[in-house]
Design a protein around this motif. Structure first.
Motif, PDB file in Angstrom:
ATOM      1  N   VAL A   1       8.189   2.318   0.246  1.00 29.78           N
ATOM      2  CA  VAL A   1       8.073   3.203  -0.926  1.00 29.78           C
ATOM      3  C   VAL A   1       7.252   2.515  -2.008  1.00 29.78           C
ATOM      4  O   VAL A   1       6.365   3.134  -2.618  1.00 29.78           O
ATOM      5  N   ALA A   2       7.507   1.226  -2.240  1.00 25.18           N
ATOM      6  CA  ALA A   2       6.757   0.486  -3.262  1.00 25.18           C
ATOM      7  C   ALA A   2       5.274   0.419  -2.895  1.00 25.18           C
ATOM      8  O   ALA A   2       4.404   0.602  -3.763  1.00 25.18           O
ATOM      9  N   PHE A   3       4.970   0.166  -1.620  1.00 24.02           N
ATOM     10  CA  PHE A   3       3.571   0.150  -1.195  1.00 24.02           C
ATOM     11  C   PHE A   3       2.929   1.512  -1.437  1.00 24.02           C
ATOM     12  O   PHE A   3       1.824   1.610  -1.960  1.00 24.02           O
ATOM     13  N   ALA A   4       3.612   2.573  -1.029  1.00 23.03           N
ATOM     14  CA  ALA A   4       3.078   3.926  -1.202  1.00 23.03           C
ATOM     15  C   ALA A   4       2.839   4.236  -2.672  1.00 23.03           C
ATOM     16  O   ALA A   4       1.785   4.787  -3.032  1.00 23.03           O
ATOM     17  N   ASP A   5       3.787   3.887  -3.522  1.00 17.06           N
ATOM     18  CA  ASP A   5       3.627   4.153  -4.957  1.00 17.06           C
ATOM     19  C   ASP A   5       2.417   3.410  -5.526  1.00 17.06           C
ATOM     20  O   ASP A   5       1.663   3.972  -6.323  1.00 17.06           O
ATOM     21  N   ARG A   6       2.233   2.146  -5.118  1.00 15.72           N
ATOM     22  CA  ARG A   6       1.059   1.388  -5.577  1.00 15.72           C
ATOM     23  C   ARG A   6      -0.229   2.025  -5.069  1.00 15.72           C
ATOM     24  O   ARG A   6      -1.205   2.151  -5.816  1.00 15.72           O
ATOM     25  N   PHE A   7      -0.217   2.417  -3.789  1.00 14.82           N
ATOM     26  CA  PHE A   7      -1.413   3.026  -3.211  1.00 14.82           C
ATOM     27  C   PHE A   7      -1.798   4.281  -3.980  1.00 14.82           C
ATOM     28  O   PHE A   7      -2.965   4.465  -4.339  1.00 14.82           O
ATOM     29  N   VAL A   8      -0.837   5.135  -4.244  1.00 15.77           N
ATOM     30  CA  VAL A   8      -1.104   6.389  -4.960  1.00 15.77           C
ATOM     31  C   VAL A   8      -1.605   6.101  -6.369  1.00 15.77           C
ATOM     32  O   VAL A   8      -2.574   6.707  -6.840  1.00 15.77           O
ATOM     33  N   ALA A   9      -0.962   5.161  -7.056  1.00 14.10           N
ATOM     34  CA  ALA A   9      -1.353   4.844  -8.431  1.00 14.10           C
ATOM     35  C   ALA A   9      -2.770   4.280  -8.501  1.00 14.10           C
ATOM     36  O   ALA A   9      -3.500   4.540  -9.463  1.00 14.10           O
ATOM     37  N   GLU A  10      -3.172   3.519  -7.492  1.00 13.02           N
ATOM     38  CA  GLU A  10      -4.487   2.873  -7.503  1.00 13.02           C
ATOM     39  C   GLU A  10      -5.593   3.727  -6.891  1.00 13.02           C
ATOM     40  O   GLU A  10      -6.780   3.401  -7.050  1.00 13.02           O
ATOM     41  N   ALA A  11      -5.230   4.802  -6.214  1.00 20.73           N
ATOM     42  CA  ALA A  11      -6.251   5.665  -5.597  1.00 20.73           C
ATOM     43  C   ALA A  11      -7.073   6.341  -6.685  1.00 20.73           C
ATOM     44  O   ALA A  11      -6.523   6.809  -7.682  1.00 20.73           O
ATOM     45  N   PRO A  12      -8.386   6.397  -6.501  1.00 22.07           N
ATOM     46  CA  PRO A  12      -9.215   7.012  -7.543  1.00 22.07           C
ATOM     47  C   PRO A  12      -8.937   8.498  -7.742  1.00 22.07           C
ATOM     48  O   PRO A  12      -9.081   9.011  -8.843  1.00 22.07           O
ATOM     49  N   ASP A  13      -8.522   9.174  -6.660  1.00 21.91           N
ATOM     50  CA  ASP A  13      -8.183  10.588  -6.759  1.00 21.91           C
ATOM     51  C   ASP A  13      -7.399  10.990  -5.507  1.00 21.91           C
ATOM     52  O   ASP A  13      -7.171  10.176  -4.609  1.00 21.91           O
ATOM     53  N   LEU A  14      -6.998  12.245  -5.467  1.00 21.84           N
ATOM     54  CA  LEU A  14      -6.200  12.735  -4.340  1.00 21.84           C
ATOM     55  C   LEU A  14      -7.049  13.097  -3.126  1.00 21.84           C
ATOM     56  O   LEU A  14      -6.504  13.469  -2.085  1.00 21.84           O
ATOM     57  N   ASP A  15      -8.347  12.943  -3.245  1.00 24.34           N
ATOM     58  CA  ASP A  15      -9.235  13.248  -2.135  1.00 24.34           C
ATOM     59  C   ASP A  15      -9.513  12.035  -1.249  1.00 24.34           C
ATOM     60  O   ASP A  15     -10.276  12.139  -0.290  1.00 24.34           O
ATOM     61  N   VAL A  16      -8.881  10.898  -1.536  1.00 26.13           N
ATOM     62  CA  VAL A  16      -8.989   9.734  -0.652  1.00 26.13           C
ATOM     63  C   VAL A  16      -8.553  10.182   0.733  1.00 26.13           C
ATOM     64  O   VAL A  16      -7.564  10.919   0.870  1.00 26.13           O
ATOM     65  N   GLU A  17      -9.284   9.762   1.761  1.00 23.68           N
ATOM     66  CA  GLU A  17      -8.987  10.220   3.118  1.00 23.68           C
ATOM     67  C   GLU A  17      -8.739   9.066   4.066  1.00 23.68           C
ATOM     68  O   GLU A  17      -9.173   7.941   3.835  1.00 23.68           O
TER      69      GLU A  17
END
Length: 183
Positions: free
Chosen positions: A125-141
């Motif tokens: 969960v912590a990894f996922a939260d960091r990944f989402v927070a650091e992603a430039p946008d929701l279109d990351v694929e």
């Protein structure tokens, strides 16, 4: 006159229930992460106060248990965020190609098994939260062998759906263990 118990009651007191603070307007990323956080919190609440009971099975021949759900969802988080979106070549923690149901089958009542499941789930969960927070946008694929190309947006929606379905299982499992009901 006393009133009867309703299934739609909250599992915890409304004042202490952070799930009710999810945004209802605003930024899409924040809304999706709020919904996912609420579903994750629901899983934790359904498991709260239990130890060995977490491994109790639903009904024969099912291997479904609260602990199995924690292990399964740790692998779900790991698969979508680490493997698919981040492109990491890491194995699942509980399931394997040879034994894909080990997340449920191996969910025993031993304290070390329970602690490892929670540690793994919280780490993913912590990894996922960091990944989402650091992603430039929701279109990351990312590339998935099952679904093909998927976006972070799709993964977040899918995870909300995955948790919601399994939290329905958790409702029934918890009620069977000690009679506790509620959202």
């Amino acid at each position: 006159m006393t009133s009867g118990r309703r299934r739609a009651e909250l599992f915890v007191d409304e004042e202490r229930d952070g799930r009710l603070s999810a945004r209802t307007t605003g930024d899409e990323r924040r809304m999706l992460t709020d919904f996912l956080a609420a579903q994750r919190t629901t899983l934790e609440l359904k498991c709260a106060g239990l130890e060995a009971e977490l491994a109790l099975r639903a009904v024969e021949p099912s291997t479904l248990s609260l602990l199995g759900l924690v292990r399964h969802l740790a692998d779900v988080e790991r698969r979508w965020f680490r493997c698919v979106l981040a492109g990491q070549d890491v194995p699942l923690l509980f399931g394997t190609d040879a034994d894909p149901d080990q997340d449920f089958d191996g969910a025993g009542p031993e304290p070390a098994v329970i602690a490892a499941a929670w540690e793994a789930w919280r780490s993913e969960v912590a990894f996922a939260d960091r990944f989402v927070a650091e992603a430039p946008d929701l279109d990351v694929e990312g590339d998935d062998g099952w679904r093909g190309r998927v976006s972070l947006r799709w993964v977040l929606i899918h995870l909300v759906e995955e948790y919601a379905r399994h939290n329905g299982h958790a409702d029934l499992l918890r009620e069977r263990i000690d009679g506790a009901i509620g959202l």
